[in-house]
Motif scaffolding. Structure first.
Motif, PDB file in Angstrom:
ATOM      1  N   LYS A  67      54.467  42.524  42.297  1.00  0.00           N
ATOM      2  CA  LYS A  67      54.862  43.642  41.440  1.00  0.00           C
ATOM      3  C   LYS A  67      53.672  44.572  41.197  1.00  0.00           C
ATOM      4  O   LYS A  67      53.803  45.801  41.212  1.00  0.00           O
ATOM      5  CB  LYS A  67      55.392  43.105  40.111  1.00  0.00           C
ATOM      6  CG  LYS A  67      55.943  44.179  39.192  1.00  0.00           C
ATOM      7  CD  LYS A  67      56.532  43.565  37.928  1.00  0.00           C
ATOM      8  CE  LYS A  67      57.097  44.658  37.015  1.00  0.00           C
ATOM      9  NZ  LYS A  67      57.671  44.079  35.780  1.00  0.00           N
ATOM     10  N   LEU A  68      52.505  43.976  40.981  1.00  0.00           N
ATOM     11  CA  LEU A  68      51.288  44.760  40.739  1.00  0.00           C
ATOM     12  C   LEU A  68      50.921  45.600  41.961  1.00  0.00           C
ATOM     13  O   LEU A  68      50.592  46.784  41.844  1.00  0.00           O
ATOM     14  CB  LEU A  68      50.139  43.814  40.386  1.00  0.00           C
ATOM     15  CG  LEU A  68      48.799  44.451  40.032  1.00  0.00           C
ATOM     16  CD1 LEU A  68      48.907  45.276  38.762  1.00  0.00           C
ATOM     17  CD2 LEU A  68      47.729  43.385  39.868  1.00  0.00           C
TER      18      LEU A  68
ATOM     19  N   SER B 138      44.401  42.855  40.945  1.00  0.00           N
ATOM     20  CA  SER B 138      45.036  42.227  42.107  1.00  0.00           C
ATOM     21  C   SER B 138      44.091  41.224  42.776  1.00  0.00           C
ATOM     22  O   SER B 138      44.514  40.132  43.190  1.00  0.00           O
ATOM     23  CB  SER B 138      45.452  43.308  43.114  1.00  0.00           C
ATOM     24  OG  SER B 138      46.089  42.741  44.226  1.00  0.00           O
ATOM     25  N   LYS B 139      42.807  41.596  42.854  1.00  0.00           N
ATOM     26  CA  LYS B 139      41.826  40.675  43.449  1.00  0.00           C
ATOM     27  C   LYS B 139      41.644  39.420  42.588  1.00  0.00           C
ATOM     28  O   LYS B 139      41.490  38.311  43.103  1.00  0.00           O
ATOM     29  CB  LYS B 139      40.485  41.385  43.627  1.00  0.00           C
ATOM     30  CG  LYS B 139      40.505  42.418  44.745  1.00  0.00           C
ATOM     31  CD  LYS B 139      39.158  43.109  44.890  1.00  0.00           C
ATOM     32  CE  LYS B 139      39.208  44.140  46.017  1.00  0.00           C
ATOM     33  NZ  LYS B 139      37.921  44.876  46.158  1.00  0.00           N
TER      34      LYS B 139
ATOM     35  N   TYR C  87      40.828  35.259  31.019  1.00  0.00           N
ATOM     36  CA  TYR C  87      40.047  36.132  30.137  1.00  0.00           C
ATOM     37  C   TYR C  87      39.588  37.387  30.878  1.00  0.00           C
ATOM     38  O   TYR C  87      39.511  38.476  30.291  1.00  0.00           O
ATOM     39  CB  TYR C  87      38.849  35.381  29.565  1.00  0.00           C
ATOM     40  CG  TYR C  87      39.239  34.356  28.520  1.00  0.00           C
ATOM     41  CD1 TYR C  87      39.992  34.726  27.405  1.00  0.00           C
ATOM     42  CD2 TYR C  87      38.847  33.024  28.635  1.00  0.00           C
ATOM     43  CE1 TYR C  87      40.359  33.786  26.449  1.00  0.00           C
ATOM     44  CE2 TYR C  87      39.204  32.080  27.679  1.00  0.00           C
ATOM     45  CZ  TYR C  87      39.960  32.470  26.584  1.00  0.00           C
ATOM     46  OH  TYR C  87      40.319  31.548  25.637  1.00  0.00           O
ATOM     47  N   GLN C  88      39.268  37.241  32.171  1.00  0.00           N
ATOM     48  CA  GLN C  88      38.900  38.399  32.981  1.00  0.00           C
ATOM     49  C   GLN C  88      40.085  39.367  33.100  1.00  0.00           C
ATOM     50  O   GLN C  88      39.916  40.588  33.041  1.00  0.00           O
ATOM     51  CB  GLN C  88      38.441  37.958  34.377  1.00  0.00           C
ATOM     52  CG  GLN C  88      37.123  37.214  34.417  1.00  0.00           C
ATOM     53  CD  GLN C  88      35.921  38.127  34.248  1.00  0.00           C
ATOM     54  OE1 GLN C  88      36.051  39.351  34.126  1.00  0.00           O
ATOM     55  NE2 GLN C  88      34.741  37.528  34.232  1.00  0.00           N
ATOM     56  N   LEU C  89      41.264  38.804  33.262  1.00  0.00           N
ATOM     57  CA  LEU C  89      42.480  39.625  33.321  1.00  0.00           C
ATOM     58  C   LEU C  89      42.724  40.318  31.982  1.00  0.00           C
ATOM     59  O   LEU C  89      43.123  41.487  31.945  1.00  0.00           O
ATOM     60  CB  LEU C  89      43.689  38.755  33.691  1.00  0.00           C
ATOM     61  CG  LEU C  89      43.741  38.243  35.137  1.00  0.00           C
ATOM     62  CD1 LEU C  89      44.845  37.199  35.293  1.00  0.00           C
ATOM     63  CD2 LEU C  89      43.969  39.392  36.109  1.00  0.00           C
ATOM     64  N   LEU C  90      42.484  39.593  30.903  1.00  0.00           N
ATOM     65  CA  LEU C  90      42.627  40.171  29.570  1.00  0.00           C
ATOM     66  C   LEU C  90      41.641  41.321  29.383  1.00  0.00           C
ATOM     67  O   LEU C  90      41.981  42.372  28.815  1.00  0.00           O
ATOM     68  CB  LEU C  90      42.392  39.089  28.512  1.00  0.00           C
ATOM     69  CG  LEU C  90      42.637  39.489  27.045  1.00  0.00           C
ATOM     70  CD1 LEU C  90      44.086  39.913  26.844  1.00  0.00           C
ATOM     71  CD2 LEU C  90      42.287  38.334  26.124  1.00  0.00           C
ATOM     72  N   LEU C  91      40.419  41.138  29.893  1.00  0.00           N
ATOM     73  CA  LEU C  91      39.410  42.194  29.814  1.00  0.00           C
ATOM     74  C   LEU C  91      39.850  43.421  30.616  1.00  0.00           C
ATOM     75  O   LEU C  91      39.702  44.562  30.156  1.00  0.00           O
ATOM     76  CB  LEU C  91      38.075  41.669  30.345  1.00  0.00           C
ATOM     77  CG  LEU C  91      36.920  42.675  30.404  1.00  0.00           C
ATOM     78  CD1 LEU C  91      36.595  43.216  29.017  1.00  0.00           C
ATOM     79  CD2 LEU C  91      35.685  42.045  31.039  1.00  0.00           C
TER      80      LEU C  91
ATOM     81  N   LEU D 162      41.556  49.932  38.318  1.00  0.00           N
ATOM     82  CA  LEU D 162      41.647  48.734  37.479  1.00  0.00           C
ATOM     83  C   LEU D 162      42.703  47.762  37.993  1.00  0.00           C
ATOM     84  O   LEU D 162      42.498  46.546  37.995  1.00  0.00           O
ATOM     85  CB  LEU D 162      41.959  49.135  36.036  1.00  0.00           C
ATOM     86  CG  LEU D 162      40.782  49.753  35.267  1.00  0.00           C
ATOM     87  CD1 LEU D 162      41.258  50.514  34.048  1.00  0.00           C
ATOM     88  CD2 LEU D 162      39.780  48.681  34.857  1.00  0.00           C
ATOM     89  N   LEU D 163      43.818  48.289  38.444  1.00  0.00           N
ATOM     90  CA  LEU D 163      44.878  47.410  38.953  1.00  0.00           C
ATOM     91  C   LEU D 163      44.472  46.760  40.274  1.00  0.00           C
ATOM     92  O   LEU D 163      44.880  45.630  40.568  1.00  0.00           O
ATOM     93  CB  LEU D 163      46.186  48.197  39.118  1.00  0.00           C
ATOM     94  CG  LEU D 163      46.832  48.667  37.804  1.00  0.00           C
ATOM     95  CD1 LEU D 163      48.121  49.423  38.080  1.00  0.00           C
ATOM     96  CD2 LEU D 163      47.095  47.508  36.859  1.00  0.00           C
ATOM     97  N   GLU D 164      43.669  47.466  41.071  1.00  0.00           N
ATOM     98  CA  GLU D 164      43.152  46.847  42.300  1.00  0.00           C
ATOM     99  C   GLU D 164      42.219  45.678  41.966  1.00  0.00           C
ATOM    100  O   GLU D 164      42.248  44.641  42.643  1.00  0.00           O
ATOM    101  CB  GLU D 164      42.428  47.898  43.144  1.00  0.00           C
ATOM    102  CG  GLU D 164      43.384  48.837  43.881  1.00  0.00           C
ATOM    103  CD  GLU D 164      42.677  49.909  44.680  1.00  0.00           C
ATOM    104  OE1 GLU D 164      43.303  50.462  45.611  1.00  0.00           O
ATOM    105  OE2 GLU D 164      41.493  50.212  44.384  1.00  0.00           O
ATOM    106  N   LYS D 165      41.414  45.840  40.927  1.00  0.00           N
ATOM    107  CA  LYS D 165      40.554  44.731  40.484  1.00  0.00           C
ATOM    108  C   LYS D 165      41.413  43.573  39.986  1.00  0.00           C
ATOM    109  O   LYS D 165      41.120  42.399  40.243  1.00  0.00           O
ATOM    110  CB  LYS D 165      39.625  45.217  39.356  1.00  0.00           C
ATOM    111  CG  LYS D 165      38.421  46.007  39.834  1.00  0.00           C
ATOM    112  CD  LYS D 165      37.540  46.385  38.654  1.00  0.00           C
ATOM    113  CE  LYS D 165      36.242  47.022  39.122  1.00  0.00           C
ATOM    114  NZ  LYS D 165      35.337  46.069  39.771  1.00  0.00           N
TER     115      LYS D 165
END
Length: 399
Positions: free
Chosen positions: A187-188, A140-141, A372-376, A135-138
Protein backbone atom coordinates in the motif's frame (compact mmCIF):
# COMPACT_ATOMS: atom_id res chain seq x y z
CA UNK A 1 16.03 31.32 -24.99
CA UNK A 2 19.58 30.94 -23.66
CA UNK A 3 18.34 31.16 -20.07
CA UNK A 4 15.70 28.49 -20.70
CA UNK A 5 18.24 26.22 -22.42
CA UNK A 6 20.65 26.62 -19.50
CA UNK A 7 17.86 25.84 -17.05
CA UNK A 8 16.89 22.69 -18.95
CA UNK A 9 20.56 21.62 -19.16
CA UNK A 10 20.98 22.04 -15.41
CA UNK A 11 17.78 20.09 -14.89
CA UNK A 12 18.98 17.17 -17.03
CA UNK A 13 22.33 17.18 -15.22
CA UNK A 14 20.66 17.28 -11.80
CA UNK A 15 18.49 14.30 -12.71
CA UNK A 16 21.64 12.15 -12.66
CA UNK A 17 22.12 12.97 -8.97
CA UNK A 18 18.54 13.79 -7.97
CA UNK A 19 16.54 16.97 -8.45
CA UNK A 20 15.86 19.23 -5.48
CA UNK A 21 12.44 20.70 -4.64
CA UNK A 22 13.71 24.23 -5.32
CA UNK A 23 14.88 23.23 -8.81
CA UNK A 24 11.45 21.73 -9.45
CA UNK A 25 9.79 24.94 -8.28
CA UNK A 26 11.83 27.03 -10.74
CA UNK A 27 11.13 24.78 -13.73
CA UNK A 28 7.43 24.66 -12.82
CA UNK A 29 7.28 28.46 -12.90
CA UNK A 30 8.59 28.23 -16.47
CA UNK A 31 6.11 25.58 -17.63
CA UNK A 32 2.88 26.03 -15.66
CA UNK A 33 -0.04 27.08 -17.89
CA UNK A 34 -1.85 29.01 -15.15
CA UNK A 35 1.24 31.12 -14.44
CA UNK A 36 1.77 31.71 -18.17
CA UNK A 37 -1.88 32.74 -18.53
CA UNK A 38 -1.66 35.19 -15.62
CA UNK A 39 1.52 36.73 -17.05
CA UNK A 40 -0.26 37.34 -20.36
CA UNK A 41 -3.30 38.72 -18.53
CA UNK A 42 -1.07 41.26 -16.78
CA UNK A 43 0.22 42.43 -20.18
CA UNK A 44 -3.40 42.73 -21.34
CA UNK A 45 -4.25 44.73 -18.22
CA UNK A 46 -1.82 47.44 -19.37
CA UNK A 47 -3.98 47.94 -22.46
CA UNK A 48 -7.09 48.20 -20.26
CA UNK A 49 -5.40 51.04 -18.34
CA UNK A 50 -4.77 52.88 -21.61
CA UNK A 51 -8.33 52.27 -22.83
CA UNK A 52 -9.83 53.49 -19.54
CA UNK A 53 -8.69 57.06 -20.28
CA UNK A 54 -9.97 57.17 -23.86
CA UNK A 55 -13.23 58.73 -24.98
CA UNK A 56 -15.86 56.73 -26.82
CA UNK A 57 -15.38 56.62 -30.58
CA UNK A 58 -17.33 59.31 -32.40
CA UNK A 59 -20.27 58.26 -34.56
CA UNK A 60 -20.26 59.21 -38.26
CA UNK A 61 -23.73 59.75 -39.74
CA UNK A 62 -24.80 59.90 -43.41
CA UNK A 63 -28.33 60.65 -44.54
CA UNK A 64 -30.84 62.50 -46.70
CA UNK A 65 -34.18 64.12 -45.85
CA UNK A 66 -37.45 65.03 -47.59
CA UNK A 67 -37.26 62.17 -50.08
CA UNK A 68 -40.17 62.28 -52.58
CA UNK A 69 -41.92 58.96 -53.15
CA UNK A 70 -42.93 59.94 -56.72
CA UNK A 71 -39.30 60.30 -57.78
CA UNK A 72 -36.62 59.76 -55.17
CA UNK A 73 -33.99 61.27 -57.49
CA UNK A 74 -35.58 64.76 -57.44
CA UNK A 75 -33.58 66.79 -54.93
CA UNK A 76 -34.39 70.38 -56.13
CA UNK A 77 -38.07 70.68 -55.31
CA UNK A 78 -37.83 72.55 -52.00
CA UNK A 79 -35.34 74.21 -49.71
CA UNK A 80 -35.51 71.52 -47.02
CA UNK A 81 -34.25 68.76 -49.32
CA UNK A 82 -30.61 68.03 -48.45
CA UNK A 83 -27.97 65.34 -48.08
CA UNK A 84 -25.98 65.52 -44.88
CA UNK A 85 -22.94 64.14 -43.08
CA UNK A 86 -22.59 64.45 -39.33
CA UNK A 87 -20.55 63.44 -36.31
CA UNK A 88 -21.77 62.64 -32.80
CA UNK A 89 -19.30 62.63 -29.91
CA UNK A 90 -20.02 61.74 -26.30
CA UNK A 91 -18.07 64.08 -24.00
CA UNK A 92 -17.40 62.61 -20.54
CA UNK A 93 -18.13 65.03 -17.72
CA UNK A 94 -16.50 65.14 -14.30
CA UNK A 95 -13.78 62.70 -13.20
CA UNK A 96 -15.26 59.48 -14.59
CA UNK A 97 -12.25 58.61 -16.73
CA UNK A 98 -9.86 59.11 -13.80
CA UNK A 99 -11.87 56.68 -11.67
CA UNK A 100 -12.08 54.17 -14.54
CA UNK A 101 -8.30 54.36 -14.89
CA UNK A 102 -7.93 53.84 -11.14
CA UNK A 103 -10.11 50.72 -11.33
CA UNK A 104 -8.07 49.39 -14.28
CA UNK A 105 -4.84 49.96 -12.32
CA UNK A 106 -6.25 48.00 -9.38
CA UNK A 107 -7.28 45.18 -11.74
CA UNK A 108 -3.67 44.93 -12.88
CA UNK A 109 -2.42 44.89 -9.28
CA UNK A 110 -4.90 42.13 -8.47
CA UNK A 111 -3.58 40.03 -11.37
CA UNK A 112 0.00 40.62 -10.17
CA UNK A 113 -0.85 39.36 -6.69
CA UNK A 114 -2.83 36.46 -8.17
CA UNK A 115 0.35 35.42 -9.97
CA UNK A 116 2.35 35.60 -6.74
CA UNK A 117 -0.35 33.66 -4.87
CA UNK A 118 -0.31 30.91 -7.51
CA UNK A 119 3.47 30.65 -7.23
CA UNK A 120 3.23 30.29 -3.46
CA UNK A 121 0.56 27.64 -3.85
CA UNK A 122 2.66 25.67 -6.34
CA UNK A 123 5.81 25.98 -4.22
CA UNK A 124 3.99 24.72 -1.14
CA UNK A 125 2.46 21.78 -2.99
CA UNK A 126 5.75 20.78 -4.68
CA UNK A 127 7.61 20.76 -1.35
CA UNK A 128 4.76 18.82 0.24
CA UNK A 129 4.94 16.11 -2.44
CA UNK A 130 8.76 16.00 -2.36
CA UNK A 131 8.93 15.68 1.42
CA UNK A 132 6.18 13.05 1.39
CA UNK A 133 7.88 10.95 -1.28
CA UNK A 134 11.31 11.10 0.38
CA UNK A 135 9.95 10.14 3.81
CA UNK A 136 7.71 7.37 2.51
CA UNK A 137 10.62 5.91 0.53
CA UNK A 138 12.62 5.77 3.77
CA UNK A 139 9.65 4.14 5.45
CA UNK A 140 9.46 1.56 2.67
CA UNK A 141 13.12 0.64 3.21
CA UNK A 142 12.50 0.26 6.96
CA UNK A 143 9.58 -2.05 6.21
CA UNK A 144 11.92 -4.14 4.04
CA UNK A 145 14.22 -4.56 7.06
CA UNK A 146 11.18 -5.34 9.19
CA UNK A 147 10.07 -8.03 6.74
CA UNK A 148 13.59 -9.47 6.65
CA UNK A 149 13.60 -9.77 10.45
CA UNK A 150 10.14 -11.35 10.53
CA UNK A 151 11.23 -13.82 7.88
CA UNK A 152 14.19 -14.83 10.06
CA UNK A 153 11.88 -15.10 13.08
CA UNK A 154 9.49 -17.30 11.08
CA UNK A 155 12.33 -19.59 9.99
CA UNK A 156 13.62 -19.82 13.58
CA UNK A 157 10.18 -20.62 15.02
CA UNK A 158 9.57 -23.21 12.31
CA UNK A 159 12.88 -24.89 13.15
CA UNK A 160 12.12 -24.81 16.88
CA UNK A 161 8.61 -26.16 16.29
CA UNK A 162 9.99 -29.03 14.24
CA UNK A 163 12.25 -29.81 17.20
CA UNK A 164 9.34 -29.54 19.67
CA UNK A 165 10.81 -26.49 21.38
CA UNK A 166 7.93 -24.04 20.66
CA UNK A 167 4.27 -24.24 19.76
CA UNK A 168 3.20 -24.19 16.11
CA UNK A 169 1.21 -21.02 16.77
CA UNK A 170 4.43 -19.01 17.13
CA UNK A 171 5.51 -19.93 13.60
CA UNK A 172 2.00 -19.25 12.27
CA UNK A 173 1.81 -15.89 14.05
CA UNK A 174 5.11 -14.92 12.41
CA UNK A 175 3.63 -15.77 9.00
CA UNK A 176 0.56 -13.62 9.72
CA UNK A 177 2.77 -10.75 10.89
CA UNK A 178 4.85 -11.00 7.70
CA UNK A 179 1.73 -10.84 5.52
CA UNK A 180 0.32 -7.84 7.43
CA UNK A 181 3.56 -5.87 7.14
CA UNK A 182 3.91 -6.88 3.47
CA UNK A 183 0.40 -5.57 2.75
CA UNK A 184 1.35 -2.34 4.50
CA UNK A 185 4.44 -2.03 2.29
CA UNK A 186 2.46 -2.75 -0.91
CA UNK A 187 0.00 0.00 0.00
CA UNK A 188 2.86 2.36 0.87
CA UNK A 189 4.66 1.72 -2.45
CA UNK A 190 1.43 2.43 -4.34
CA UNK A 191 1.08 5.72 -2.46
CA UNK A 192 4.65 6.67 -3.44
CA UNK A 193 3.94 5.91 -7.13
CA UNK A 194 0.79 8.03 -7.02
CA UNK A 195 2.64 10.91 -5.35
CA UNK A 196 5.25 10.83 -8.13
CA UNK A 197 2.43 11.00 -10.69
CA UNK A 198 0.80 13.96 -8.94
CA UNK A 199 4.16 15.72 -8.67
CA UNK A 200 4.83 15.15 -12.38
CA UNK A 201 1.35 16.46 -13.17
CA UNK A 202 1.93 19.88 -11.60
CA UNK A 203 5.61 20.20 -12.56
CA UNK A 204 5.31 18.80 -16.10
CA UNK A 205 8.59 16.97 -15.34
CA UNK A 206 9.46 13.27 -15.49
CA UNK A 207 11.19 12.70 -12.15
CA UNK A 208 13.64 9.85 -11.69
CA UNK A 209 15.07 10.68 -8.30
CA UNK A 210 14.61 13.38 -5.66
CA UNK A 211 17.28 14.97 -3.49
CA UNK A 212 15.53 16.16 -0.32
CA UNK A 213 17.07 17.38 2.92
CA UNK A 214 15.22 15.69 5.80
CA UNK A 215 17.76 16.29 8.55
CA UNK A 216 17.54 20.02 9.24
CA UNK A 217 14.80 21.15 11.58
CA UNK A 218 13.89 24.81 11.99
CA UNK A 219 12.69 26.20 15.28
CA UNK A 220 10.65 28.09 16.07
CA UNK A 221 8.23 28.40 13.16
CA UNK A 222 7.77 32.10 12.40
CA UNK A 223 4.98 32.96 9.96
CA UNK A 224 4.40 36.54 8.85
CA UNK A 225 1.39 36.72 6.54
CA UNK A 226 0.85 40.49 6.76
CA UNK A 227 1.98 40.96 3.14
CA UNK A 228 0.44 37.76 1.77
CA UNK A 229 -0.80 38.18 -1.82
CA UNK A 230 -4.22 36.70 -1.01
CA UNK A 231 -4.79 39.37 1.63
CA UNK A 232 -3.47 42.02 -0.77
CA UNK A 233 -5.92 40.81 -3.42
CA UNK A 234 -8.87 41.14 -1.06
CA UNK A 235 -7.62 44.51 0.12
CA UNK A 236 -7.45 45.72 -3.49
CA UNK A 237 -10.92 44.35 -4.22
CA UNK A 238 -12.20 46.40 -1.25
CA UNK A 239 -10.43 49.53 -2.51
CA UNK A 240 -11.73 48.88 -6.02
CA UNK A 241 -15.27 48.72 -4.60
CA UNK A 242 -14.66 52.10 -2.91
CA UNK A 243 -13.50 53.60 -6.21
CA UNK A 244 -16.61 52.12 -7.86
CA UNK A 245 -18.72 54.08 -5.35
CA UNK A 246 -16.97 57.29 -6.41
CA UNK A 247 -17.52 56.42 -10.07
CA UNK A 248 -21.23 55.77 -9.53
CA UNK A 249 -21.53 59.08 -7.67
CA UNK A 250 -19.75 60.77 -10.57
CA UNK A 251 -22.15 59.10 -13.02
CA UNK A 252 -24.89 61.29 -11.54
CA UNK A 253 -23.30 64.02 -13.69
CA UNK A 254 -24.49 62.95 -17.16
CA UNK A 255 -22.17 62.81 -20.15
CA UNK A 256 -23.00 65.23 -22.94
CA UNK A 257 -23.51 64.20 -26.55
CA UNK A 258 -22.39 66.84 -29.06
CA UNK A 259 -23.74 66.53 -32.59
CA UNK A 260 -22.73 68.50 -35.68
CA UNK A 261 -23.93 67.90 -39.25
CA UNK A 262 -23.29 69.54 -42.64
CA UNK A 263 -26.33 69.74 -44.97
CA UNK A 264 -25.78 70.01 -48.72
CA UNK A 265 -28.72 71.38 -50.77
CA UNK A 266 -29.49 72.08 -54.44
CA UNK A 267 -27.55 74.93 -56.09
CA UNK A 268 -30.63 77.15 -55.74
CA UNK A 269 -30.22 77.06 -51.97
CA UNK A 270 -27.32 77.64 -49.62
CA UNK A 271 -25.77 74.77 -47.64
CA UNK A 272 -25.96 74.96 -43.86
CA UNK A 273 -24.69 73.38 -40.64
CA UNK A 274 -26.70 72.06 -37.70
CA UNK A 275 -25.40 71.30 -34.23
CA UNK A 276 -27.03 70.09 -31.05
CA UNK A 277 -26.18 69.02 -27.51
CA UNK A 278 -27.98 66.12 -25.85
CA UNK A 279 -28.03 65.78 -22.05
CA UNK A 280 -29.58 62.68 -20.39
CA UNK A 281 -32.12 63.48 -17.69
CA UNK A 282 -31.69 61.55 -14.42
CA UNK A 283 -35.41 61.03 -13.84
CA UNK A 284 -35.61 57.43 -12.66
CA UNK A 285 -32.97 57.29 -9.94
CA UNK A 286 -30.84 54.65 -11.71
CA UNK A 287 -27.58 56.33 -10.67
CA UNK A 288 -28.64 56.41 -6.99
CA UNK A 289 -29.47 52.70 -7.08
CA UNK A 290 -26.11 51.86 -8.62
CA UNK A 291 -24.31 53.97 -6.01
CA UNK A 292 -26.15 52.16 -3.18
CA UNK A 293 -25.30 48.80 -4.75
CA UNK A 294 -21.63 49.82 -4.96
CA UNK A 295 -21.65 50.83 -1.25
CA UNK A 296 -23.15 47.47 -0.33
CA UNK A 297 -20.47 45.69 -2.39
CA UNK A 298 -17.75 47.69 -0.64
CA UNK A 299 -19.05 46.68 2.80
CA UNK A 300 -19.23 43.06 1.67
CA UNK A 301 -15.60 43.07 0.47
CA UNK A 302 -14.34 44.73 3.68
CA UNK A 303 -16.11 42.02 5.69
CA UNK A 304 -14.48 39.33 3.53
CA UNK A 305 -11.06 40.87 4.17
CA UNK A 306 -11.63 40.75 7.94
CA UNK A 307 -12.81 37.12 7.70
CA UNK A 308 -9.76 36.21 5.62
CA UNK A 309 -7.42 37.82 8.15
CA UNK A 310 -9.07 35.80 10.94
CA UNK A 311 -8.74 32.60 8.89
CA UNK A 312 -5.04 33.27 8.31
CA UNK A 313 -4.50 33.99 12.01
CA UNK A 314 -6.24 30.78 13.06
CA UNK A 315 -4.52 28.66 10.42
CA UNK A 316 -1.05 29.91 11.33
CA UNK A 317 -1.72 29.22 15.02
CA UNK A 318 -2.80 25.68 14.14
CA UNK A 319 0.33 25.19 12.05
CA UNK A 320 2.50 26.48 14.90
CA UNK A 321 0.86 24.05 17.33
CA UNK A 322 1.38 21.12 14.96
CA UNK A 323 4.95 22.22 14.32
CA UNK A 324 5.80 22.50 18.03
CA UNK A 325 4.19 19.14 18.77
CA UNK A 326 6.17 17.42 16.00
CA UNK A 327 9.45 19.00 17.14
CA UNK A 328 8.91 17.88 20.73
CA UNK A 329 8.00 14.35 19.65
CA UNK A 330 11.00 14.12 17.30
CA UNK A 331 13.25 15.36 20.09
CA UNK A 332 11.96 12.75 22.58
CA UNK A 333 12.34 9.95 20.03
CA UNK A 334 15.84 10.92 18.90
CA UNK A 335 17.33 11.90 22.28
CA UNK A 336 15.60 9.48 24.64
CA UNK A 337 13.60 6.56 23.27
CA UNK A 338 15.81 5.45 20.37
CA UNK A 339 19.11 5.72 22.30
CA UNK A 340 17.60 3.69 25.17
CA UNK A 341 16.24 1.13 22.72
CA UNK A 342 19.69 0.82 21.15
CA UNK A 343 21.16 0.16 24.59
CA UNK A 344 18.48 -2.48 25.14
CA UNK A 345 19.44 -4.05 21.83
CA UNK A 346 23.13 -4.07 22.72
CA UNK A 347 22.33 -5.64 26.07
CA UNK A 348 20.16 -8.35 24.51
CA UNK A 349 22.84 -9.14 21.93
CA UNK A 350 25.38 -9.43 24.73
CA UNK A 351 23.17 -11.82 26.70
CA UNK A 352 22.47 -13.73 23.50
CA UNK A 353 26.19 -14.28 23.01
CA UNK A 354 26.23 -15.68 26.56
CA UNK A 355 23.15 -17.76 25.68
CA UNK A 356 21.14 -16.10 28.44
CA UNK A 357 18.29 -14.96 26.12
CA UNK A 358 16.46 -16.64 23.29
CA UNK A 359 17.32 -15.69 19.69
CA UNK A 360 13.71 -14.63 19.17
CA UNK A 361 14.22 -11.81 21.67
CA UNK A 362 17.10 -10.45 19.60
CA UNK A 363 14.93 -10.31 16.48
CA UNK A 364 11.95 -8.88 18.37
CA UNK A 365 14.19 -6.21 19.84
CA UNK A 366 15.42 -5.31 16.35
CA UNK A 367 11.83 -5.00 15.18
CA UNK A 368 11.00 -2.88 18.22
CA UNK A 369 13.75 -0.48 17.21
CA UNK A 370 12.37 -0.40 13.66
CA UNK A 371 8.93 0.38 15.12
CA UNK A 372 10.40 3.43 16.85
CA UNK A 373 12.20 4.39 13.63
CA UNK A 374 8.88 4.15 11.80
CA UNK A 375 7.26 6.27 14.51
CA UNK A 376 10.03 8.84 14.04
CA UNK A 377 9.42 8.89 10.28
CA UNK A 378 5.69 9.38 10.86
CA UNK A 379 6.44 12.36 13.08
CA UNK A 380 8.91 13.75 10.54
CA UNK A 381 6.16 13.34 7.95
CA UNK A 382 3.84 15.50 10.10
CA UNK A 383 6.65 18.01 10.65
CA UNK A 384 7.46 18.45 6.96
CA UNK A 385 3.79 18.48 5.96
CA UNK A 386 3.29 21.36 8.39
CA UNK A 387 6.40 23.10 7.08
CA UNK A 388 5.17 22.75 3.47
CA UNK A 389 1.79 24.26 4.34
CA UNK A 390 3.49 27.07 6.25
CA UNK A 391 5.43 27.93 3.07
CA UNK A 392 2.20 29.11 1.48
CA UNK A 393 1.76 31.69 4.25
CA UNK A 394 5.39 32.75 4.40
CA UNK A 395 7.42 32.50 1.18
CA UNK A 396 10.88 32.67 2.75
CA UNK A 397 10.28 30.13 5.51
CA UNK A 398 12.94 27.72 4.21
CA UNK A 399 15.42 30.39 3.17
Amino acid sequence: MKAKSLLLSCLCFSQLFGITPQELVQTTYEKNYTISGLQKAIVGANENIVLAKKWQNPMLIFGANDIQFDDVSKRDLEAMQAQFIGITQVIPMGDKLEYKEEIALKDKEILTFLLEDKKLELQSKIYEFCFSIALLEKKSKLLESYLHNISKLEQLNTYLYENNQVLQTQALNAQIMYSKVNLQKIKLDTTIKNLYLRLEEITQEKIQHLEVDLEHFSQPLVIDFSHHPKLKIQELISKKAMTQIKLEEENKIPDVSFNVAYFQRDNKFEDYVNFSIAVPLALYGTENSKALRAKSKNYEEISRLKDLEKQFTTQTKLLNNEFDNSLKTINVLTTTILPIQQKVQESIELYNSLEKVKPQEVINSLNEEINYQLLLLDEKFNYFQTLSKAMYYNKGILQ
